[in-house]
Design an enzyme around this catalytic site. Structure first.
Site, short mmCIF file in Angstrom:
data_model
loop_
_atom_site.label_atom_id
_atom_site.label_comp_id
_atom_site.label_asym_id
_atom_site.label_seq_id
_atom_site.Cartn_x
_atom_site.Cartn_y
_atom_site.Cartn_z
N ASP A 262 0.88 -1.15 0.00
CA ASP A 262 0.00 0.00 0.00
C ASP A 262 0.93 1.21 0.00
O ASP A 262 2.12 1.12 0.34
CB ASP A 262 -0.95 0.01 1.20
CG ASP A 262 -2.17 0.92 0.94
OD1 ASP A 262 -2.10 1.74 0.00
OD2 ASP A 262 -3.18 0.81 1.66
C1 BGC Z 1 -4.88 3.39 -0.21
C2 BGC Z 1 -4.94 2.37 -1.33
C3 BGC Z 1 -4.74 3.05 -2.65
C4 BGC Z 1 -3.40 3.77 -2.62
C5 BGC Z 1 -3.07 4.49 -3.90
C6 BGC Z 1 -3.61 4.22 -0.28
O1 BGC Z 1 -3.65 5.25 0.63
O2 BGC Z 1 -4.97 2.74 1.04
O3 BGC Z 1 -6.17 1.69 -1.30
O4 BGC Z 1 -4.81 2.13 -3.68
O5 BGC Z 1 -3.42 4.73 -1.57
O6 BGC Z 1 -3.87 5.60 -4.07
#
Ligand code: BGC
Length: 768
Positions: A262
């Site tokens: 993530d």
């Molecule tokens: C989120 C993810 C997301 C990623 C990219 C993160 O903060 O938890 O679900 O895909 O950002 O935007």
């Protein structure tokens, strides 16, 4: 001499055009052979470059070899607009407006895997058009508490439902040569303190509740990537977690794909190297601190990794394993030889969004068959959510849409056909913001009137209307249905309860349309004759809501999670309290919150049923404008026997579908058939649910668990048989001591049900 050189160069060019492709680019060759060939050509620096971001959403390819960069995009219910290379600000493209599909709670509420397939196909085509190789979604974290701000991105509280719904989504997307990135693996069940929560959960609960949807995504859906979660389990961040990523995902399940972090979820180079992380992305330029520019080389899997490799502190074999996974991903996506271009904002995509939305809306209550609206009447629409765009906001799933039909406009568009007159009153002012990450809705929702003035206007108009339709609920502001924060309670915000009470007192035909991705308290539920749960439905929201209200579509959605009467009735809050206790205990000298999942396997309806706590609306509940009668179910045989395969360690690595098929092929299954008749006067669809109960369980088990469902469409008067196949695996529980699934001989009960709270009939059978 120069002429000779030029001629030689020209010949080389011509020869080059006809020369055999190198193996790694030859799509006729098996993927593993191509991966090995590419791997053999890479320098260590090139290998490491493949393993971390070099912009907000991309990681490097190998330019020297013509291997393109890898591009990711959010996800999960539309293709996110382009941001600048190194900033979250908008890139300002004019060709990145997408179709917003219904959020995933809505998809789950269709209880229709075919809707999932269509969803995956359509969103995969949009991703392909935008030249993305990885779609960051879908999310299948289990709905544990209604306070989780991110529940709207997930598929509800039941592992079986989420498993059945996630698989076709993945297949639909990946058919386009676009990878899904199933998230957030795992135990990411609330948003507050998401980087610092350490989950403590017993193995049985982990395997029975929190892993199955991911397991199905990996073994049946065949997802090419998976995203680690922000939080911790067993004191290790889930983006480099030895148990979850190495032992379970890559060990027990044999996952051949890439684990993507993530954004900013990696915290340690050595752990990232050894504990299963393959591809690191970051929320901040260097993944560590806000605002530092051009520092992708400082990522944990960048220069620090190179240093460890150079000094012999890191094993090159581990590096090659990670690189193989990323190369495999590239062979399946950008290098798959498929020149399909995808499509964006097509009529088909809008039609899919509307169809899914129509099947997702849940008719919670319809006293006296108030709905659908009779033609030719005066309708008053009240509430901010009738006019507020919901596709902007809520975190990384925020979108820039080509269009979004708001509920009021959807109803106005349907008015002519149905001879309706439609008036509007605001009723309350909630969140007037309409901006996320530089995308603006352009709506001005400011209204300076006092709550009393707004209610007075609405009540005044309500008195002269045939119907009042209140459209409210939550929105995408912080502490509502939004990433990175949780809700502060179960109640509706902005004084909406008072508005609804006032409208119900002024007009007996008051209908509430609740828009949310979470359960909300409905203290006025007895005072209004009709309630619809309408979710975040995306671009076609208003059209879907109007289709259902006018009866152009017959509701067939069912709840993918329980609506408790009050927060204290939910298992988590019943056990720990209704304040912030669910966020666990902060460690004395560390910014870590230990959160023990004391509810164990009793999540959602499993809790309500076992503890006999009546919910406001049970899991699986949903009405129709027609009625269905369930006939007497029959059993193909009174008993079946367990296959030896289902109790061994080996079962951990078998796909749930394979296991079923093996049992059926071995004659180790029974079928349950129930005739269902449409006893009303219009065509409609009903989702028949099968729950199983272990009557004399050796361990404490939930009162019943969903193990089958089928949605059937029936014309008035028509009867169809619905058949479920039960295999011994459906009866298994996870024996933590043996670290294996186990079944035991004895009596079991099958409940054929309209919802977890409405069992039509039961049958008993035995396992020998
Ligand atoms: C989120 C993810 C997301 C990623 C990219 C993160 O903060 O938890 O679900 O895909 O950002 O935007």
């Amino acid at each position: 001499m120069q002429k000779i050189l030029a001629a030689a160069a020209a010949m080389l060019t011509v020869y080059g055009a006809y020369a055999a492709k190198p193996t790694y680019l030859d799509t006729e060759k098996p993927i593993e052979q191509r991966v090995e060939d590419a791997l053999s050509r890479l320098t260590t620096a090139e290998k490491v470059a493949l393993l971390h971001a070099h912009s907000k959403f991309s990681s490097a390819g190998v330019p020297r070899l013509g291997i393109p960069d890898l591009w990711c995009t959010d996800g999960p219910h539309g293709i996110r607009p382009e941001v600048l290379w190194d900033e979250w600000d908008q890139a300002g493209w004019t060709n990145d407006s997408c179709v917003a599909f219904p959020a995933l709670t809505a998809l789950a509420a269709t209880w229709n895997p075919e809707m999932s397939r269509q969803y995956g196909k359509a969103i995969g085509e949009e991703a392909l058009y935008r030249n993305k190789q990885v779609l960051l979604g879908p999310g299948v974290n289990i709905y544990r508490t209604p306070l989780n701000g991110r529940n709207f991105e997930y598929m509800g509280e039941d592992p079986y439902l989420a498993s059945q719904m996630v698989v076709p989504y993945i297949r639909g997307v990946q058919k386009n040569g676009v990878a899904t990135c199933v998230k957030h693996f795992c135990l990411n069940n609330h948003e507050a303190n998401r980087h610092t929560t350490n989950v403590i959960v017993d193995d049985r609960t982990l395997y029975e509740i929190y892993l199955p949807a991911f397991k199905s995504a990996v073994l049946d859906g065949g997802t090419w990537t998976i995203m680690g979660a922000y939080n911790l389990y067993n004191n290790e961040h889930l983006c480099h977690n030895s148990v979850i990523l190495n032992k379970i995902l890559k060990g027990e399940w044999g996952f051949p794909g890439a684990v993507v972090s993530d954004w900013g979820g990696v915290h340690d180079t050595d752990q990232a190297i050894t504990n299963g992380m393959d591809l690191e992305f970051g929320s901040w330029t260097n993944g560590l601190s806000s605002g530092k520019k051009n520092a992708y080389d400082s990522y944990y899997l960048a220069d620090p990794y190179k240093e460890r490799l150079a000094s012999g502190k890191a094993d090159p074999k581990v590096l090659d394993d990670k690189v193989r996974r990323v190369l495999r991903l590239m062979m399946l996506t950008s290098l798959n030889g498929n020149d399909a271009t995808g499509s964006m904002c097509s009529d088909e995509h809008y039609a899919a969004a509307r169809r899914i939305g129509n099947e997702a809306i849940v008719l919670l209550k319809n006293d006296g068959n108030l709905l659908p609206l009779a033609d030719g009447k005066k309708v008053l629409v009240v509430g901010e959510n009738a006019i507020k765009m919901m596709t902007v906001g809520g975190g990384s799933s925020s979108l820039k849409v080509q269009h979004e039909i708001i509920p009021l406009d959807g109803l106005k568009a349907a008015a002519a056909k149905h001879g309706l007159t439609v008036d509007y009153a605001r009723g309350y002012v909630g969140d007037t913001g309409g901006e996320y990450n530089g995308v603006v809705t352009g709506q001005d929702l400011n209204d300076n009137r006092t709550p009393e003035q707004l209610i007075a206007e609405a009540v005044d108009k309500a008195k002269n209307a045939d119907y009042v339709i209140f459209v409210g609920g939550l929105n995408k502001a912080n502490h509502q249905d939004a990433e990175d924060s949780d809700r502060e309670g179960l109640g509706l915000p902005y004084g909406q309860d008072a508005v609804i009470e006032a409208l119900a007192a002024a007009n007996p035909n008051t209908i509430v349309v609740n828009i949310s991705g979470n359960a909300v308290a409905m203290p006025w539920a007895d005072k209004v004759p009709a309630i619809l749960q309408a979710w975040f439905l995306g671009s076609e929201a208003g059209n879907s809501i109007a289709d259902i209200l006018t009866g152009d579509a017959n509701p067939s959605g069912k709840l993918p999670f329980t609506f408790p009467l009050k927060l204290a009735d939910n298992s988590v809050h019943h056990i720990v309290g209704t304040g912030k206790e669910y966020l666990g205990t902060k460690r004395a000298n560390e910014d870590i919150y230990d959160v023990e999942y004391k509810d164990g396997v009793l999540v959602g309806y499993r809790w309500h049923d076992t503890k006999k706590i009546k919910p406001l609306f049970p899991f699986g509940h949903g009405l129709s404008y027609t009625t269905f009668a369930y006939g007497k179910p029959t059993l193909s045989a009174p008993s079946m026997s367990a296959t030896p395969a289902i109790t061994g360690e080996a079962t951990l690595s078998h796909s749930p579908e394979q296991m079923r098929r093996a049992s059926i092929a071995a004659g180790n299954a029974i079928t349950i058939t129930v005739p269902v008749t449409n006893t009303g006067s219009r065509e409609g669809s009903e989702t028949v649910q099968l729950y199983l109960t272990d009557v004399k369980a050796p361990v404490a088990r939930p009162a019943k668990e969903l193990k089958g469902f089928a949605k059937v469409s029936l014309k008035p008067g028509e009867t169809k048989d619905v058949t479920f196949t039960v295999t011994p695996d459906d009866l298994a529980y996870f024996d933590a001591d043996a670290h294996a699934w186990a079944v035991h001989p004895g009596r079991y009960r099958a409940s054929i049900a309209r919802s977890a709270g409405d069992v039509a009939s039961t049958l008993n059978f035995t396992l020998k």
